[in-house]
Design an enzyme around this catalytic site. Structure first.
Site, PDB file in Angstrom:
ATOM      1  N   THR A 138       3.951  -4.482   7.558  1.00 44.09           N
ATOM      2  CA  THR A 138       4.133  -5.019   9.116  1.00 44.09           C
ATOM      3  C   THR A 138       2.839  -4.884   9.949  1.00 44.09           C
ATOM      4  OG1 THR A 138       5.389  -3.227   9.637  1.00 44.09           O
ATOM      5  CG2 THR A 138       6.545  -4.824   8.998  1.00 44.09           C
ATOM      6  N   LYS A 194       0.985  -7.445  12.742  1.00 49.15           N
ATOM      7  CA  LYS A 194       0.969  -7.026  14.033  1.00 49.15           C
ATOM      8  C   LYS A 194      -0.915  -7.189  14.387  1.00 49.15           C
ATOM      9  CE  LYS A 194       3.352  -3.299  13.161  1.00 49.15           C
ATOM     10  NZ  LYS A 194       3.731  -1.716  13.413  1.00 49.15           N
ATOM     11  N   LYS A 241      -2.397   3.228   8.902  1.00 48.66           N
ATOM     12  CA  LYS A 241      -0.909   3.055   8.247  1.00 48.66           C
ATOM     13  C   LYS A 241      -0.880   4.429   7.729  1.00 48.66           C
ATOM     14  CE  LYS A 241      -2.608  -0.662   5.844  1.00 48.66           C
ATOM     15  NZ  LYS A 241      -1.457  -1.299   5.708  1.00 48.66           N
ATOM     16  N   ARG A 242       0.466   4.684   6.865  1.00 46.09           N
ATOM     17  CA  ARG A 242       0.343   5.976   6.403  1.00 46.09           C
ATOM     18  C   ARG A 242      -0.518   6.337   5.252  1.00 46.09           C
ATOM     19  NH1 ARG A 242       5.100   9.347   7.737  1.00 46.09           N
ATOM     20  NH2 ARG A 242       4.342  10.685   5.924  1.00 46.09           N
ATOM     21  N   LYS A 301      -2.040   2.693  -0.817  1.00 46.48           N
ATOM     22  CA  LYS A 301      -2.605   1.840   0.361  1.00 46.48           C
ATOM     23  C   LYS A 301      -4.220   1.713   0.075  1.00 46.48           C
ATOM     24  CE  LYS A 301       1.357   2.537   3.259  1.00 46.48           C
ATOM     25  NZ  LYS A 301       1.639   1.186   4.233  1.00 46.48           N
ATOM     26  N   HIS A 315      13.526  -1.837  -0.248  1.00 51.70           N
ATOM     27  CA  HIS A 315      12.222  -1.670   0.479  1.00 51.70           C
ATOM     28  C   HIS A 315      10.946  -1.122  -0.369  1.00 51.70           C
ATOM     29  CE1 HIS A 315      13.098  -2.111   4.879  1.00 51.70           C
ATOM     30  NE2 HIS A 315      14.153  -1.898   4.365  1.00 51.70           N
TER      31      HIS A 315
HETATM   32  C1  LIG Z   1       3.559  -0.920  12.005  1.00 55.33           C
HETATM   33  C2  LIG Z   1       3.662   0.441  11.692  1.00 55.33           C
HETATM   34  C3  LIG Z   1       3.621   1.105  10.461  1.00 55.33           C
HETATM   35  C4  LIG Z   1       3.551   0.145   9.171  1.00 55.33           C
HETATM   36  O1  LIG Z   1       2.394  -0.018   8.991  1.00 55.33           O
HETATM   37  P1  LIG Z   1       1.890  -0.768   7.518  1.00 55.33           P
HETATM   38  O2  LIG Z   1       0.456  -1.182   7.753  1.00 55.33           O
HETATM   39  O3  LIG Z   1       2.744  -1.848   7.155  1.00 55.33           O
HETATM   40  O4  LIG Z   1       2.106   0.397   6.549  1.00 55.33           O
HETATM   41  C5  LIG Z   1       3.404   2.595  10.393  1.00 55.33           C
HETATM   42  N1  LIG Z   1       3.446   3.178  11.515  1.00 55.33           N
HETATM   43  C6  LIG Z   1       3.438   2.689  12.875  1.00 55.33           C
HETATM   44  C7  LIG Z   1       3.202   3.548  13.917  1.00 55.33           C
HETATM   45  C8  LIG Z   1       3.307   1.262  13.058  1.00 55.33           C
HETATM   46  O5  LIG Z   1       3.418   0.864  14.334  1.00 55.33           O
END
Ligand SMILES: *Cc1c(COP(=O)(O)O)cnc(C)c1O
Length: 838
Positions: free
Chosen positions: A672, A676, A564-565, A570, A373
């Site tokens: 991911t 979304k 995101k985190r 990032k 990952h």
């Molecule tokens: C999808 C999701 C992530 C991952 O987000 P990235 O933008 O791919 O880092 C992290 N936390 C939550 C709550 C998510 O739903």
């Protein structure tokens, strides 16, 4: 018969009475649970009582399908996918189960007739935050898709008593609060108190030769903990397949067979309750950062050992032979957290089941597959050998033996290439020996995959280069995906209805059907409807933002979302530098035309990650200044939405116009969130990183805002000797923004607050923030320009959603099934459980 209820009941079969799906039956089921489970009646029941009663009513319906599924899987010849993951970021269950069962509307009727609002009850659920971010959320999406595709599967993991911390913001800083998610009970799990396994930890190994002259090892543990299974049923969408998520809780063993151990060690081995319970107590809050602590290794080993013992028990109970374990199970390792499973499998086979080493290694290699990952060096797991030995003394011996034989093989294959041998070695050489978990995973697996096309290619060129050179046939790509059930149907019901009104509901199970929307992308009335839905979602989010942060935002402004985190790679700081630049443009020219924008940030920082926490403080500090400044006249607003979790993500994604996917090229394995957002009609501004590359290929370059250095250019620049200071000096907007932060403009004239962040940008900047600044700002201008043309924007938004079919986790799971697991669907029939068992 007099009463009408009795009349109805006599028509219904017993089955329908008990687990039927009609509104009347659901209502009765809720009242029954309210009475018999909660011990309450409507006059005194709280909303939480109703939530619990409703959840139990739903769970009954899941269990009916679960029993049918488990029965089917217990048939021999049924291969089962075993997904091993230290994290599952599930999100709330209730609404998702209503959708998958197809009873959302009926439940709405049932709750209305009880004087309850379904939304209130859904809001009562405490989400199980048993993951940090993308990796844990991926495991949750995969569980949904496995069930929906009717694949027999078990997810194994840890039932953390405390999940990811809850984030609060005080004075602009992140404050962590414990996540006591089990406080009010968890109606979705079933404790299997009788199903437990002993797990040894610590101690030492005795060697002896048995009566047959065989060399044997006897692991005398320092302590023993017991793992208890807690099962959560995971129902697929509109199918009867209901799989198991089995999470292990650690407890002190009540007693154990002391024959097994030396008498003298008895009291030491039965460790006290608190020490044992600590193992599954809390999730480590690091994302993309390893924590080399004893407890973390104990957690990993604990859940993997329980899971493998469980799989072997299932296999043997069906008359399977231990030598054919891989006919029953294929074990997927979600990153290296469960990679100790390779050594544990060898221990179980060799020490417990007395299988010869070579055969045991063959069985192991046929059973495991490994998903990598990350490419970040700081995230690659290693353990100090001494620490490792103190927790798993027998496993160290086993790994040494695996490694010795493995390196012999490598030596022969490479004519003794020393560089290759030392890079493939599972144990690093040098004075401080380390166990390299990725190497253990690669050596012990028949398949290795990355999570996006670019990531899989980079694996072959960088961290796993030497593995690829010797075993190219093991490598493949499996681009991540997300479940459209939770991330569209559940979180964006209005958009989903609009889509279904045009192309039917088939897309929910077959996301490629979304291409049917393309023909409406130019249709002004469809564009209008599409943007009306988006506006509704933005209004909902604006309300939440006001409630949570007291910041008033305008739903007709661009909702520019970076959620995101929080991590340097990032690049939330790149985004905020752009915000500052925009702000300065307005300050310097108050009449400048600026397309109104709301910058929405959310995300947790690892509690020990100083620079990430400082980024949050910077965002909130910029927000305080920009949001108040009368010159800005509300044209730009900055929001930090606290406590990013699945529940909040479900509210934010549907309201996004712009999706910020701005990681340094080559650093984000897949992402991911990018999927979304795009599925919900957001347009991406992003780098060529992770799955962005494939998203752009699918939606079309003209519907994607690309900027920044490519991965190759990043490498090139770094090798040339990148000097961020040059970029700072060369770009006046950038220089001003940094100088302002430095001078304390955003921190009440106390510039020292951000000095560590500034220093890291000006003198290190390993994520090339400054190098990409100019290109980012220029692309953001194109975003603003595009937004002014409503029709063009609507078309781009529609085309983004329409072309996201590939990014359903159903597609990912199909690929894993076909290429790696060799497991196909096995539909479950719903048996009339009550009548059969009468
Ligand atoms: C999808 C999701 C992530 C991952 O987000 P990235 O933008 O791919 O880092 C992290 N936390 C939550 C709550 C998510 O739903």
């Amino acid at each position: 018969m007099k009463s009408s209820t009795k009349d109805t009941e006599s028509i219904l079969t017993r089955e329908e009475t008990r687990t039927g799906l009609g509104p009347e039956t659901l209502k009765r089921a809720i009242l029954n649970h309210l009475f018999y489970n909660q011990g309450k009646f409507p006059e005194i029941a709280t909303r939480n009582d109703y939530y619990m009663a409703m959840s139990f009513a739903v769970r009954d319906r899941l269990l009916q399908r679960w029993v049918a599924s488990v029965k089917k899987y217990l048939n021999a010849d049924q291969k089962i996918v075993s997904y091993l993951s230290a994290e599952y970021l599930l999100g709330p269950h209730l609404a998702n189960n209503l959708i998958n069962l197809g009873i959302y509307e009926n439940m709405e009727k049932a709750s209305n007739s009880l004087g309850m609002n379904l939304d209130w009850l859904i809001a009562k659920e405490q989400e199980p935050g048993l993951g940090n971010g993308g990796l844990g959320r991926l495991a949750a999406c995969y569980m949904d898709s496995l069930a929906t595709l009717e694949i027999p599967a078990i997810g194994y993991g840890i039932r953390y008593q405390f999940g990811i911390f809850e984030q609060d913001i005080k004075d602009g800083w992140q404050i962590e609060d414990t996540d006591n998610w089990l406080r009010r009970g968890n109606p979705w799990e079933i404790a299997k108190r009788e199903l437990g396994y002993d797990v040894k930890l610590g101690g030492y190994v005795q060697h002896y030769t048995d009566i047959n002259g065989k060399f044997k090892a006897n692991w005398i543990p320092g302590m023993i903990v017991k793992g208890i299974a807690y099962d959560t049923p995971i129902l697929g969408y509109r199918v009867n397949t209901c799989n198991t998520l089995r999470l292990w809780k650690s407890e002190a063993p009540k007693s154990f067979d002391f024959q097994t151990f030396n008498q003298g060690l008895y009291s030491g081995a039965v460790s006290d309750k608190t020490v044992c319970e600590n193992i599954s107590k809390v999730l480590y809050p690091n994302d993309e950062q390893r924590e080399g602590k004893i407890l973390r290794l104990q957690q990993q080993y604990f859940f993997v050992s329980c899971s493998l013992q469980d799989m072997i028990a299932i296999h043997l109970s069906q008359g399977g032979k231990i030598e054919r374990f891989y006919d029953k199970f294929v074990v997927q390792l979600n990153d290296t957290h469960p990679a100790i499973g390779v050594a544990e499998m060898m221990r179980l086979l060799v020490d417990v089941y007395e299988v010869e080493w070579d055969l045991a290694w063959d069985i192991t290699k046929k059973s495991f597959a490994y998903t990598n990952h990350t490419l970040l060096p700081e995230a690659l797991e290693t353990w100090d050998q001494d620490l490792f030995q103190s927790v798993l003394p027998r496993h160290l011996e086993i790994i040494q033996e695996i490694n010795r034989r493995f390196l012999d093989e490598v030596t022969i294959r490479t004519y003794g290439d020393q560089d290759l041998i030392s890079s493939l070695s599972i144990i690093s050489d040098g004075p401080w020996k380390k166990i390299r978990m990725a190497n253990l995973a690669c050596a012990g697996s028949f398949a290795i995959n990355g999570v996006a096309a670019l990531h899989s290619e980079l694996l072959k060129k960088t961290v796993l280069k030497d593995w690829y050179q010797l075993w190219p046939e093991k490598f493949s790509n499996k681009t991540n995906g997300v479940t459209p059930r939770r991330w569209m149907v559940l979180s964006n019901p209005k958009l989903s209805s609009l889509i279904s009104s045009k192309i039917g509901e088939g897309w929910i199970k077959n996301l490629d059907e979304l291409t049917g929307l393309e023909q409406y992308a130019d249709d002004p009335s469809f564009q209008q409807e599409w943007m009306v839905v988006k506006h509704e979602m933005k209004k909902d989010l604006a309300k939440r933002i006001l409630q949570r942060t007291k910041i008033k935002v305008d739903p007709s402004s661009i909702f520019d979302v970076h959620v995101k985190r929080i991590h340097e790679y990032k690049r939330q700081h790149l985004n905020i530098l752009h915000v500052i630049a925009l702000y300065n443009r307005i300050k310097q020219n108050p009449d400048a035309e600026v397309v109104p924008r709301t910058f929405i940030f959310a995300g947790k920082a690892a509690p020990g990650y100083h620079l990430a926490k400082l980024m949050i403080k910077l965002i909130t500090s910029v927000a305080d200044v920009v949001n108040q400044d009368p010159i800005v006249k509300d044209r730009i607003k900055v929001v930090f939405y606290p406590n990013y979790n699945v529940t909040n993500a479900q509210r934010i994604y549907p309201a996004a116009d712009v999706s910020e996917q701005i990681s340094t090229a080559g650093k984000e394995a897949s992402g991911t969130g990018n999927m979304k957002l795009s599925m919900n009609g957001a347009l991406t501004i992003g780098t060529l990183d992770g799955a962005n590359v494939e998203i752009r290929d699918c939606v079309g370059a003209e519907n994607f805002f690309l900027f920044g250095l490519t991965e190759e250019e990043v490498q090139q620049k770094k090798s040339e000797g990148y000097n961020p200071f040059d970029y700072y000096m060369a770009n006046p907007e950038l220089k001003l923004a940094i100088d302002q932060i430095n001078s304390g403009y955003f921190s009440h004239m106390n510039g020292s607050v951000f000095k560590d962040l500034i220093n890291s940008l000006l003198y290190h900047d390993q994520y090339l923030v400054l190098a990409d600044f100019e290109s980012y700002v220029a692309e953001q201008e194109r975003v603003a320009e595009a937004y002014k043309d409503k029709q063009r924007w609507a078309k781009m938004s529609i085309l983004n959603a329409a072309r996201m079919g590939k990014f359903s986790s159903d597609r990912s799971i199909k690929d894993y099934c076909d290429d790696i697991w060799k497991v196909g669907p096995s539909p479950v029939e719903l048996v009339d459980f009550h009548q059969k068992t009468q």
